[in-house]
Design a protein around this motif. Sequence first.
Motif, PDB file in Angstrom:
ATOM      1  N   THR A 180       0.860  -1.183   0.000  1.00 42.32           N
ATOM      2  CA  THR A 180       0.000   0.000   0.000  1.00 42.32           C
ATOM      3  C   THR A 180       0.894   1.229   0.000  1.00 42.32           C
ATOM      4  O   THR A 180       1.786   1.379   0.849  1.00 42.32           O
ATOM      5  CB  THR A 180      -0.896   0.018   1.248  1.00 42.32           C
ATOM      6  OG1 THR A 180      -1.669  -1.194   1.278  1.00 42.32           O
ATOM      7  CG2 THR A 180      -1.820   1.216   1.217  1.00 42.32           C
ATOM      8  N   LEU A 181       0.653   2.071  -0.966  1.00 42.66           N
ATOM      9  CA  LEU A 181       1.501   3.257  -1.116  1.00 42.66           C
ATOM     10  C   LEU A 181       0.641   4.484  -1.334  1.00 42.66           C
ATOM     11  O   LEU A 181      -0.441   4.416  -1.937  1.00 42.66           O
ATOM     12  CB  LEU A 181       2.440   3.100  -2.325  1.00 42.66           C
ATOM     13  CG  LEU A 181       3.510   2.019  -2.225  1.00 42.66           C
ATOM     14  CD1 LEU A 181       4.214   1.861  -3.555  1.00 42.66           C
ATOM     15  CD2 LEU A 181       4.523   2.371  -1.138  1.00 42.66           C
ATOM     16  N   GLY A 182       1.137   5.635  -0.811  1.00 39.77           N
ATOM     17  CA  GLY A 182       0.456   6.893  -1.058  1.00 39.77           C
ATOM     18  C   GLY A 182       0.753   7.386  -2.469  1.00 39.77           C
ATOM     19  O   GLY A 182       1.468   6.741  -3.242  1.00 39.77           O
ATOM     20  N   ALA A 183       0.174   8.527  -2.744  1.00 42.24           N
ATOM     21  CA  ALA A 183       0.346   9.075  -4.090  1.00 42.24           C
ATOM     22  C   ALA A 183       1.825   9.337  -4.367  1.00 42.24           C
ATOM     23  O   ALA A 183       2.506  10.002  -3.579  1.00 42.24           O
ATOM     24  CB  ALA A 183      -0.450  10.367  -4.237  1.00 42.24           C
ATOM     25  N   HIS A 184       2.289   8.778  -5.446  1.00 40.91           N
ATOM     26  CA  HIS A 184       3.678   8.947  -5.904  1.00 40.91           C
ATOM     27  C   HIS A 184       4.686   8.543  -4.844  1.00 40.91           C
ATOM     28  O   HIS A 184       5.714   9.191  -4.660  1.00 40.91           O
ATOM     29  CB  HIS A 184       3.914  10.397  -6.360  1.00 40.91           C
ATOM     30  CG  HIS A 184       3.151  10.750  -7.591  1.00 40.91           C
ATOM     31  ND1 HIS A 184       3.569  10.423  -8.850  1.00 40.91           N
ATOM     32  CD2 HIS A 184       1.960  11.379  -7.752  1.00 40.91           C
ATOM     33  CE1 HIS A 184       2.692  10.832  -9.750  1.00 40.91           C
ATOM     34  NE2 HIS A 184       1.672  11.425  -9.092  1.00 40.91           N
ATOM     35  N   GLU A 185       4.387   7.497  -4.166  1.00 40.56           N
ATOM     36  CA  GLU A 185       5.317   6.957  -3.175  1.00 40.56           C
ATOM     37  C   GLU A 185       6.001   5.710  -3.734  1.00 40.56           C
ATOM     38  O   GLU A 185       5.433   5.009  -4.575  1.00 40.56           O
ATOM     39  CB  GLU A 185       4.585   6.593  -1.883  1.00 40.56           C
ATOM     40  CG  GLU A 185       4.402   7.766  -0.936  1.00 40.56           C
ATOM     41  CD  GLU A 185       3.851   7.330   0.406  1.00 40.56           C
ATOM     42  OE1 GLU A 185       3.700   8.187   1.272  1.00 40.56           O
ATOM     43  OE2 GLU A 185       3.555   6.118   0.582  1.00 40.56           O
ATOM     44  N   ASN A 186       7.210   5.456  -3.203  1.00 39.91           N
ATOM     45  CA  ASN A 186       7.963   4.272  -3.603  1.00 39.91           C
ATOM     46  C   ASN A 186       8.166   3.386  -2.372  1.00 39.91           C
ATOM     47  O   ASN A 186       8.205   3.874  -1.242  1.00 39.91           O
ATOM     48  CB  ASN A 186       9.342   4.650  -4.130  1.00 39.91           C
ATOM     49  CG  ASN A 186       9.239   5.376  -5.465  1.00 39.91           C
ATOM     50  OD1 ASN A 186       8.155   5.760  -5.883  1.00 39.91           O
ATOM     51  ND2 ASN A 186      10.386   5.544  -6.096  1.00 39.91           N
TER      52      ASN A 186
END
Lengths: 288, 583
Positions: free
Chosen positions: B262-268
């Motif tokens: 699970t990642l936030g917006a534009h997260e790596n």
Amino acid sequence: MEPAIRQALRDGEQLGARYALQIPQVAASGIIGSRAGRRAGSSIDFQDYREYQPGDDLRFIDWGIYARTDRLTVKLFREEVTPHLDLILDGSRSMNLADTAKANAVAQLAALLAAAAANAQCSQAIWLSGEGFQRLPNDTLSPAAWDKIDFSSLRTPEQSYEILPPKFRRLGVRVLVSDLLWPGEPLQILRRLREGAAALFVVQLLARDDATPPEHGNLRVVDSETGAETEIYIDSSIAKQYAENLASLQQSWSDACRQCGAQMTTIIAEDLEISLKELESIQLLTPA
Amino acid sequence: MIPFLTYPLALLALATVPALAAIYILRNRFRRKQVSSLLLWRFQVQSKAGGAKVHRLQLPLIFFLELLTLLLLVIAATGPHWQLPQSQRPLIVVLDDSFSMRATKDGISAQTRAHEFLQKLFRQQPPPNTRLVLAGTEPRSLGSAVKNWREVDALLPQWKCWSPGAAIDSAITLATELGKQQANILVLTDHKPADEKISNPRLEWHAFGSPQDNFAIVNASRTVFGEQDRCLLEVANFSSGSRSTKLLVQTGSNAPQSSLITLGAHENQRLVFNIASSAPSLHAVLEKDSLAEDNEVQLLPPIRKHVRVQVALTNENSSTLVSRTLDATGLRAAISDNPELVIHETDAVTSSNSWSLRWSGEGATNAYTGPFILDNSHPLAAGVALEGIVWAAASATNSPGDVPVILAGNVPLLTVREDVSGRRHLTLNFNPALSTLQNTPDLPIIFWNILQWRIAEMPGLKESNARLGAEVTLKTTDEAVTITQPDGEKKFFPKTGGELALETPVPGIYSVAMGAVTNQFSVNAIAADESDLSANLTSQWGKWSEDTQRRLEEASAIWIFGLLAAALLATHLYLVTKSKGSS
């Protein structure tokens, strides 16, 4: 005199042996000679009778008729005359055009006419224009003996006539040999030449260069008499105009001749021998 | 002005003009001719009574015809061109070849939409000729100009959209050069131009992408980590909001392991884990999304190469030191038969393909504390510091042919020489008895460099995993090489010596057969910029200006001048013939 001219005289004399000058009837007058004249004369050929007029030679009264009719009647005998040829040569420089046979042809033609005249028992006088008209030395002799034929005059025959006109014999046959290439009214000189003449013949003697326009190209033409020059580019149109000018000149002379009762013909110097038929056609020459 | 000097033929032709003039001047100069009288030439005499003097032209018409003909031929010899109006301009199509064009919306990719647009354009406004330029990492022209849609369509299968990037600006530059700034340029891509205000009146930019959420593997590697392999997977969320995806990782034939990311917006997120070096391949797959190509990677085991080293030193201390140092590098093979590197003290005979390291300086008493001169560009000097050390060495001078890598003043400490067969012979001028070098990391670094250099010169692949579009280096022997691509295409390289740089145009497993040995390497579509579809859109920028619908095109005009010259010559012939006929 140039040897070539003298040779031409000999050639002309030889050529003229085949011809005789055709003497018109009106020309049968002149000094007492060997040829029958058109008038009554002192020959032995009876011609006619007529009534005695005061002043008639009493020796020719036919006394037999006077005895029979008691009327004075004189016998008329045919006159015996020597016809005369006055040959008028154009002595201007144009008659000795360089690189042409014109001068030789003049001499040859003159000699031919003289020889033909001799064949017709004509006397002759050869007049050469210059500073006035002068007779050639020895012109009464055979052409080979002529002298001082010189075509170096700067004057046209018309001008020469003004200075010193020739002393033509009345009722002689006069032949003008010239190229006729001078300005002026032909009728004037023709009338003068025709005056008192039995016949006048005008022989226009042209070099072939005179009669035919030159080849195409640039030309600096030099008047042989005046030395005037002009530069011309010859093309077909110019050649045509030249021919028209020549024809116009000849036509004016021809018209003038017709008015004076003269005969005119044109001879090309280089074609003299084959042009003699032209002289026959104008009844100047006849085969001997 | 016509540059005659650049046209020798024209110069020669021009030289004939004065020649012609000279001929005419000589031919047409006035010939002097005496005539009987100028009476018959009166038409030439100028009237003195007024009127302008009109001088007749002294040169005939044919002269001017010839002069004009020559001038026309001179001009023709200069190869004149003129500009002819053309109803339409040629078209150069720049095709975005990056794999982001494969992103689909409603099952239709941007590439497909661009293809349909191009077909429609050809139906409505067919250009006189068309060229295609692929905008991959480097622009590439697809063949020569073609005339109709059928020929264009035959070229389009080369538009595969597998490039990790699109150098569209470079492609436009290439297109401008190809079109000589006369052609209309059409860019078919999935994103907007860098500068949305397009000033070029001959450029139209059409984007067929759409902003979409996308998960992608943007980094993947598998490296040697002792007896194991260390794997790195980096997953990025190119979405406008927080999202989750499932990652499946399978090693060899083991059961795939699933994990939720699970990642936030534009997260790596980076995942680092170890796997057994014996595992043949690692297969990582993300859940299906709009761009499938960046959801999957395969990582093959890294290439482990070791050097068979024969230590032939007679000095026991030195031999022990060298053996310990070699073991510390981890690059030494367990066996020393048929050695690839021989370390010796004298000029021992080495095997055919082995390198040699001559250990000299034994008994040398000159101890150097610096400064040391290193050739930092040489692979043997990489990472070597030599700070605060004592290096005892013989004060020898450099031998001819030896290239010094490390020097102390003018005393060579480490030199390299390459013989005619390509083997390298190293000389280490070093007396450990009086030195402190062996007590620092510099000695194992030097030996690591030596072994690594030797490994780099061994035949075979240098790496087993590569990014899409990267070049994979293959050290070859004299044997033929056959490359089999994932799409089945085979490339054959007969007897290549040296190195081969292999292209990786498509992702997947590549097979490299060299002689009897076959190796593999994996290529993965990894490019973060291409995976980021958030800025993609469908729109148009720029418009071919109306005035460019008509243009001037240069055309050769030689034939016109030739034709005119022929017509003049015909007229000339007619005039000459007529003139002769009339004369």
